[in-house]
Scaffold this motif. Structure first.
Motif, PDB file in Angstrom:
ATOM      1  N   GLN A 137      55.386 -10.843   3.360  1.00 32.22           N
ATOM      2  CA  GLN A 137      54.013 -10.643   3.830  1.00 32.22           C
ATOM      3  C   GLN A 137      53.884 -10.984   5.311  1.00 32.22           C
ATOM      4  N   GLN A 138      54.550 -12.089   5.721  1.00 31.86           N
ATOM      5  CA  GLN A 138      54.524 -12.417   7.144  1.00 31.86           C
ATOM      6  C   GLN A 138      55.153 -11.313   7.985  1.00 31.86           C
ATOM      7  N   ARG A 139      56.299 -10.769   7.489  1.00 36.86           N
ATOM      8  CA  ARG A 139      56.910  -9.664   8.221  1.00 36.86           C
ATOM      9  C   ARG A 139      55.996  -8.453   8.264  1.00 36.86           C
ATOM     10  N   CYS A 140      55.333  -8.191   7.147  1.00 44.87           N
ATOM     11  CA  CYS A 140      54.404  -7.052   7.109  1.00 44.87           C
ATOM     12  C   CYS A 140      53.248  -7.266   8.073  1.00 44.87           C
ATOM     13  N   VAL A 141      52.748  -8.509   8.107  1.00 45.50           N
ATOM     14  CA  VAL A 141      51.648  -8.793   9.035  1.00 45.50           C
ATOM     15  C   VAL A 141      52.112  -8.616  10.477  1.00 45.50           C
ATOM     16  N   GLN A 142      53.333  -9.125  10.773  1.00 41.93           N
ATOM     17  CA  GLN A 142      53.867  -8.971  12.132  1.00 41.93           C
ATOM     18  C   GLN A 142      54.071  -7.500  12.481  1.00 41.93           C
ATOM     19  N   GLN A 143      54.643  -6.749  11.521  1.00 43.87           N
ATOM     20  CA  GLN A 143      54.835  -5.321  11.771  1.00 43.87           C
ATOM     21  C   GLN A 143      53.510  -4.605  11.927  1.00 43.87           C
ATOM     22  N   ALA A 144      52.528  -4.998  11.122  1.00 45.53           N
ATOM     23  CA  ALA A 144      51.205  -4.374  11.260  1.00 45.53           C
ATOM     24  C   ALA A 144      50.600  -4.684  12.625  1.00 45.53           C
ATOM     25  N   ALA A 145      50.793  -5.943  13.086  1.00 48.48           N
ATOM     26  CA  ALA A 145      50.268  -6.286  14.416  1.00 48.48           C
ATOM     27  C   ALA A 145      50.983  -5.493  15.512  1.00 48.48           C
ATOM     28  N   ASP A 146      52.325  -5.380  15.388  1.00 52.43           N
ATOM     29  CA  ASP A 146      53.071  -4.586  16.375  1.00 52.43           C
ATOM     30  C   ASP A 146      52.621  -3.131  16.342  1.00 52.43           C
ATOM     31  N   HIS A 147      52.454  -2.614  15.139  1.00 55.27           N
ATOM     32  CA  HIS A 147      51.995  -1.225  15.023  1.00 55.27           C
ATOM     33  C   HIS A 147      50.601  -1.058  15.616  1.00 55.27           C
ATOM     34  N   ALA A 148      49.753  -2.049  15.402  1.00 57.88           N
ATOM     35  CA  ALA A 148      48.401  -1.969  15.966  1.00 57.88           C
ATOM     36  C   ALA A 148      48.454  -1.989  17.490  1.00 57.88           C
ATOM     37  N   ARG A 149      49.357  -2.835  18.044  1.00 57.19           N
ATOM     38  CA  ARG A 149      49.481  -2.862  19.513  1.00 57.19           C
ATOM     39  C   ARG A 149      50.010  -1.536  20.045  1.00 57.19           C
ATOM     40  N   ARG A 150      51.044  -0.999  19.364  1.00 59.32           N
ATOM     41  CA  ARG A 150      51.552   0.295  19.816  1.00 59.32           C
ATOM     42  C   ARG A 150      50.498   1.380  19.679  1.00 59.32           C
ATOM     43  N   LEU A 151      49.757   1.336  18.596  1.00 59.69           N
ATOM     44  CA  LEU A 151      48.702   2.323  18.401  1.00 59.69           C
ATOM     45  C   LEU A 151      47.638   2.194  19.483  1.00 59.69           C
ATOM     46  N   GLU A 152      47.301   0.954  19.820  1.00 61.38           N
ATOM     47  CA  GLU A 152      46.306   0.748  20.871  1.00 61.38           C
ATOM     48  C   GLU A 152      46.808   1.272  22.214  1.00 61.38           C
ATOM     49  N   ALA A 153      48.109   0.997  22.508  1.00 59.24           N
ATOM     50  CA  ALA A 153      48.669   1.516  23.764  1.00 59.24           C
ATOM     51  C   ALA A 153      48.705   3.046  23.765  1.00 59.24           C
ATOM     52  N   THR A 154      49.062   3.617  22.620  1.00 63.26           N
ATOM     53  CA  THR A 154      49.087   5.083  22.531  1.00 63.26           C
ATOM     54  C   THR A 154      47.695   5.667  22.694  1.00 63.26           C
ATOM     55  N   GLN A 155      46.724   5.021  22.082  1.00 61.97           N
ATOM     56  CA  GLN A 155      45.358   5.495  22.233  1.00 61.97           C
ATOM     57  C   GLN A 155      44.892   5.382  23.683  1.00 61.97           C
ATOM     58  N   ALA A 156      45.295   4.290  24.360  1.00 58.05           N
ATOM     59  CA  ALA A 156      44.936   4.163  25.782  1.00 58.05           C
ATOM     60  C   ALA A 156      45.573   5.282  26.600  1.00 58.05           C
ATOM     61  N   GLN A 157      46.858   5.566  26.320  1.00 58.76           N
ATOM     62  CA  GLN A 157      47.505   6.677  27.021  1.00 58.76           C
ATOM     63  C   GLN A 157      46.811   7.995  26.720  1.00 58.76           C
ATOM     64  N   LEU A 158      46.405   8.156  25.463  1.00 57.90           N
ATOM     65  CA  LEU A 158      45.705   9.384  25.095  1.00 57.90           C
ATOM     66  C   LEU A 158      44.387   9.504  25.845  1.00 57.90           C
ATOM     67  N   VAL A 159      43.686   8.380  25.978  1.00 63.37           N
ATOM     68  CA  VAL A 159      42.412   8.412  26.713  1.00 63.37           C
ATOM     69  C   VAL A 159      42.660   8.778  28.176  1.00 63.37           C
ATOM     70  N   ARG A 160      43.720   8.165  28.780  1.00 65.94           N
ATOM     71  CA  ARG A 160      44.032   8.503  30.166  1.00 65.94           C
ATOM     72  C   ARG A 160      44.429   9.966  30.310  1.00 65.94           C
ATOM     73  N   ALA A 161      45.229  10.453  29.341  1.00 65.12           N
ATOM     74  CA  ALA A 161      45.631  11.860  29.405  1.00 65.12           C
ATOM     75  C   ALA A 161      44.420  12.783  29.276  1.00 65.12           C
ATOM     76  N   ARG A 162      43.509  12.416  28.394  1.00 62.03           N
ATOM     77  CA  ARG A 162      42.298  13.222  28.261  1.00 62.03           C
ATOM     78  C   ARG A 162      41.476  13.184  29.538  1.00 62.03           C
ATOM     79  N   ALA A 163      41.415  12.002  30.157  1.00 61.99           N
ATOM     80  CA  ALA A 163      40.672  11.907  31.421  1.00 61.99           C
ATOM     81  C   ALA A 163      41.326  12.776  32.496  1.00 61.99           C
ATOM     82  N   ASP A 164      42.675  12.727  32.576  1.00 55.54           N
ATOM     83  CA  ASP A 164      43.365  13.584  33.547  1.00 55.54           C
ATOM     84  C   ASP A 164      43.122  15.056  33.252  1.00 55.54           C
TER      85      ASP A 164
END
Length: 441
Positions: A214-241
């Motif tokens: 469960q701890q590993r799953c929580v850590q992986q979920a947090a990492d996935h959430a961070r990557r998803l957030e970074a991807t969404q930020a890149q997507l927002v920047r790409a949309r702005a461009d």
């Protein structure tokens, strides 16, 4: 609330004298009936019940049958509830004392015995209905043998013991089977407890592993959430461009439409520009053709002049001199003072003579064949290193000719055009160019 009862209730004053529930147990001798092993008073078997259709009541059973019936057929919480209801209070006896007291009360008909009888008939009504069609002791014994290993052993026990065709032999057999089943159940319970302990230990190990997972799953979920957030930020920047580019394109399109509206002939002007470029290219081709024609005319005129001069010399001086005298009659070039002289074009067989003429007057000889074998792109570098350029117009490509002319025009270098690729023509071209005389120190 406590009510006095000779068999089930005790008061502090009764502690000195043992009651019926406190009678010490005596170990039965070997071969004694099963009732003695259960702690009940031994008694001879009652006579066979009458062969009617009425079932026996609990107080009509043998004394050694009460202990198995009460212990197996009625759970202890149910027994305590029945006693509390009948006595109108709360029994203070222990579980063992309560069990022994109910066994004693069931020997005779009374309120507790009737309550037990009613609860047994209600609880095991299905088993009682199954045994109603059994009319002989043998059929009842066969039914018991089939039911003793089933799921409803308590119901089968009560239905068999209370059946009117249950004789003393069958009753003894049923009680013996129940006795052995209790031993087997005890062993099974101990095995179940051992398995339960093992399962609990395994459960602890699995719980720890589950926690780590469960701890590993929580850590992986947090990492996935961070990557998803970074991807969404890149997507927002790409949309702005993309929006910015779309806005720029829309603005340019608006400007183009405005220009087209203000200048209706804008597209025709673009076409005219292409036509002008084409015409310029044609003009350059015509100029090159005209230059070639002029060079040919100059060459023919030069040859005619030389022939006329040779004729006059023949008439004045007699026979003609050798062919090599024409080169000797050419003027001597001025000193070049270590200047770099680039000859563009010319015959390959005359290169050694070109080099000798230039080096004899102190110059450095450079050569480019004008695009015949050397690459035209290297001509620009060679032109940069030259101080004087001599262009052999009869032995040079059009591209090289325009490159030489354009370079000399841009840089202000002197360019001498030689029509006849001969040594005498080179000497005359160098003689026409008078370099500045360096000041003496």
């Amino acid at each position: 609330m406590t009510l006095p009862s000779p068999a089930l209730m005790r008061t502090p004053s009764d502690a000195a004298s043992p009651g019926p529930l406190e009678a010490p147990m005596q170990h039965p001798p070997m071969g004694a009936p099963l009732a003695l092993a259960c702690g009940c008073t031994a008694a001879p078997f009652p006579p066979d019940p009458p062969r009617g259709s009425r079932r026996r009541r609990v107080w009509e059973l043998s004394r050694h049958a009460h202990c198995p019936v009460v212990g197996v057929c009625l759970p202890l919480p149910v027994v305590r509830k029945l006693v509390d209801k009948v006595l109108g209070g709360q029994a203070q006896a222990s579980d063992y004392e309560l069990h022994c007291g109910v066994n004693t009360e069931c020997r005779e008909r009374g309120a507790i015995a009737e309550a037990v009888q009613k609860e047994l008939d209600r609880r095991y009504a299905a088993a009682l209905r199954q045994t109603q069609r059994l009319k002989t002791t043998v059929a009842l014994a066969d039914w018991w043998a089939a039911q003793r290993h089933g799921r409803d052993v308590p119901g089968a026990l009560w239905a068999t013991l209370s059946h009117p065709r249950c004789d003393a032999i069958l009753e003894e057999q049923v009680l013996a089977d129940i006795h052995m089943l209790q031993h087997q159940n005890g062993a099974a319970d101990r095995a179940d407890l051992a398995r339960l302990e093992t399962l609990l230990q395994e459960n602890e190990v699995l719980a720890r592993e589950l926690g780590a997972a469960q701890q590993r799953c929580v850590q992986q979920a947090a990492d996935h959430a961070r990557r998803l957030e970074a991807t969404q930020a890149q997507l927002v920047r790409a949309r702005a461009d993309l929006i910015g580019r779309d806005t720029l394109v829309a603005g340019l399109q608006d400007e183009l439409r405005a220009l087209e509206a203000a200048v209706p002939s804008l597209r025709s002007r673009d076409e005219l520009t292409r036509q002008v470029a084409h015409q310029i290219e044609r003009i350059q081709d015509l100029e090159r053709a005209l230059l070639r024609t002029r060079h040919e005319l100059e060459r023919e005129r030069h040859r005619a002049g030389e022939a006329l001069a040779a004729l006059h010399a023949t008439r004045a001086n007699g026979p003609a001199s050798p062919v090599g005298d024409a080169d000797e009659a050419a003027p001597v070039p001025p000193p070049l003072g270590d200047r770099a002289v680039l000859c563009v074009g010319g015959r390959a067989a005359s290169l050694s003579a070109y080099r000798r003429v230039i080096e004899d007057v102190g110059g450095r000889f450079l050569h480019h064949d004008g695009g015949e074998e050397d690459k035209v792109a290297r001509l620009d570098d060679t032109l940069q290193a030259a101080d004087l350029v001599i262009c052999q117009t009869g032995c040079i490509s059009h591209n090289a000719y325009w490159r030489v002319k354009d370079h000399c025009k841009r840089t202000g270098k002197r360019c001498l055009f030689v029509e006849n690729p001969s040594q005498a023509s080179l000497k005359r071209a160098l003689a026409e160019w008078a370099p500045p005389v360096p000041d003496e120190a």
